[in-house]
Motif scaffolding. Structure first.
Motif, PDB file in Angstrom:
ATOM      1  N   LYS A 182      -3.124  -8.122  -6.661  1.00 47.94           N
ATOM      2  CA  LYS A 182      -2.163  -7.086  -6.273  1.00 47.94           C
ATOM      3  C   LYS A 182      -2.271  -6.735  -4.790  1.00 47.94           C
ATOM      4  CE  LYS A 182      -0.741  -2.519  -7.897  1.00 47.94           C
ATOM      5  NZ  LYS A 182      -1.044  -1.416  -8.821  1.00 47.94           N
TER       6      LYS A 182
ATOM      7  N   ILE B 275      -3.674 -11.251  -2.499  1.00 43.52           N
ATOM      8  CA  ILE B 275      -2.844 -12.461  -2.627  1.00 43.52           C
ATOM      9  C   ILE B 275      -1.364 -12.093  -2.618  1.00 43.52           C
ATOM     10  CG2 ILE B 275      -2.249 -14.407  -4.106  1.00 43.52           C
ATOM     11  CD1 ILE B 275      -5.129 -14.497  -5.035  1.00 43.52           C
ATOM     12  N   ARG B 276      -1.003 -11.067  -3.384  1.00 45.40           N
ATOM     13  CA  ARG B 276       0.378 -10.606  -3.472  1.00 45.40           C
ATOM     14  C   ARG B 276       1.307 -11.777  -3.795  1.00 45.40           C
ATOM     15  NH1 ARG B 276       0.977  -5.194  -1.099  1.00 45.40           N
ATOM     16  NH2 ARG B 276       3.157  -5.804  -1.226  1.00 45.40           N
ATOM     17  N   SER B 277       2.356 -12.000  -2.996  1.00 46.11           N
ATOM     18  CA  SER B 277       3.265 -13.114  -3.318  1.00 46.11           C
ATOM     19  C   SER B 277       2.816 -14.417  -2.657  1.00 46.11           C
ATOM     20  CB  SER B 277       4.674 -12.760  -2.841  1.00 46.11           C
ATOM     21  OG  SER B 277       4.639 -12.482  -1.446  1.00 46.11           O
ATOM     22  N   ASN B 278       1.765 -14.345  -1.847  1.00 45.21           N
ATOM     23  CA  ASN B 278       1.343 -15.493  -1.036  1.00 45.21           C
ATOM     24  C   ASN B 278       0.359 -16.380  -1.806  1.00 45.21           C
ATOM     25  OD1 ASN B 278       1.019 -17.098   1.180  1.00 45.21           O
ATOM     26  ND2 ASN B 278      -0.291 -15.675   2.304  1.00 45.21           N
TER      27      ASN B 278
END
Lengths: 205, 205
Positions: free
Chosen positions: A66, A69-72
């Motif tokens: 969350k 990394i998130r969307s990457n």
């Protein structure tokens, strides 16, 4: 009242720092080649009959997804280590009878299966989300093995779930995260459980 | 030899954990809305005449860009805090003469300028790279103010540059990072200087 050296200092500070900026931009660009390797130590829940990973290590895993990394998803690789500790209090095997060498083999086989299931949980999650990962099991004293493995594997940083125990509770149960923050070769971040995830006995996890 | 409870446990572990996976995927998706807020404590170099930020805090800043933010500049916000500590050893003002109240005003004005230049350096870097940021100055005891500000601002985590001093050196200089790791409300990660960046006297920074 300003000393000459200081005056010079203030003047030089005003020059544009394009060289440094250039370096940071280049660095950011070159970083995209190699994934950031995050090592996460995972363990089983101590709550009897609870079939999955501990509250703390699941919390730490979700925190990485969350907040980091998130969307990457392409730029990171997760390294899961699970250290199997010999059952110190013997509770797990209280009801077992050992009548032959095979019984011990079965016990070891059972431990192995439990460890593999734990790793399978995290590897499956990564697979679904599309984050590269590796996972492995070691045996021994958790805090020492985690530090040794961090030295061997050289992750960019190590994430540890922590129960966030108070000083009184710590005296009795010790904390892996405190030891690793002090002794690991790489940067360490310790993620405490959320307040709403604390079980009846905060020593449980 | 396996207890019935354990057998049941192993069986239930085999069921697909789609519910949990679903939750993680949803969580990752929802996270993309709100930026990850990283607080970084920055300070000036202690090396006299050195015009910029300390080696440690520049190292920590570059580490965040390279290892965490990477190419994902939109999903993060950096919060720079600089705590101005009253000049404890008085070296900075050794050569200054104080003959009127104005002299003290000038000294305070000079400190303010130095603090602003420090923050300007980091804000400029962020602006060039395209990362959102905020920066502010506080006065007082660095370790305590950093913890207070972390409590007030509630970043997702706090990054601190550290000189990576040995136990003997720590006795004399103390470490802000050790204090914050113990006392800050949020997760803390302490980034040691690279070996090739250590000045002649490791206490310098």
């Amino acid at each position: 009242m300003l000393r000459p050296l200081l005056k010079k200092q203030l003047q030089t500070e005003r020059r544009p720092s394009w060289k440094l900026t250039q370096r940071v931009v280049e660095m950011a660009a070159s970083a995209s080649g190699e994934a950031t390797r995050i090592m996460l130590a995972v363990n089983e829940s101590t709550i009897k009959g609870y079939p999955h990973a501990s509250i703390s290590c699941r919390g730490a895993f979700e925190w990485i997804l969350k907040k980091i990394i998130r969307s990457n998803t392409c730029d990171f690789k997760l390294l899961f280590i699970h250290v199997q500790v010999p059952d110190e209090d013997g509770f797990d095997d209280m009801d077992s009878k050992f009548a032959s060498p095979d019984d011990f083999k079965k016990m070891k086989h059972r431990d192995k299966i439990r460890g593999l299931h734990l790793l399978e949980y995290f590897v499956n999650q990564c697979h679904e989300i599309g984050v590269a990962c590796e996972a492995w099991v070691k045996k021994g004293d958790a805090k020492e093995i985690i530090c040794l493995e961090a030295k061997r594997v050289q992750p960019d940083f190590l994430v540890l779930g922590s129960r966030g125990l108070g000083p009184f509770q710590k005296v009795f149960v010790g904390t892996v995260s405190e030891f690793c923050v002090k002794h690991a070769d790489c940067p360490v971040i310790s993620i405490k459980r959320n307040a709403d995830q604390i079980p009846q006995d905060p020593v449980d996890d």
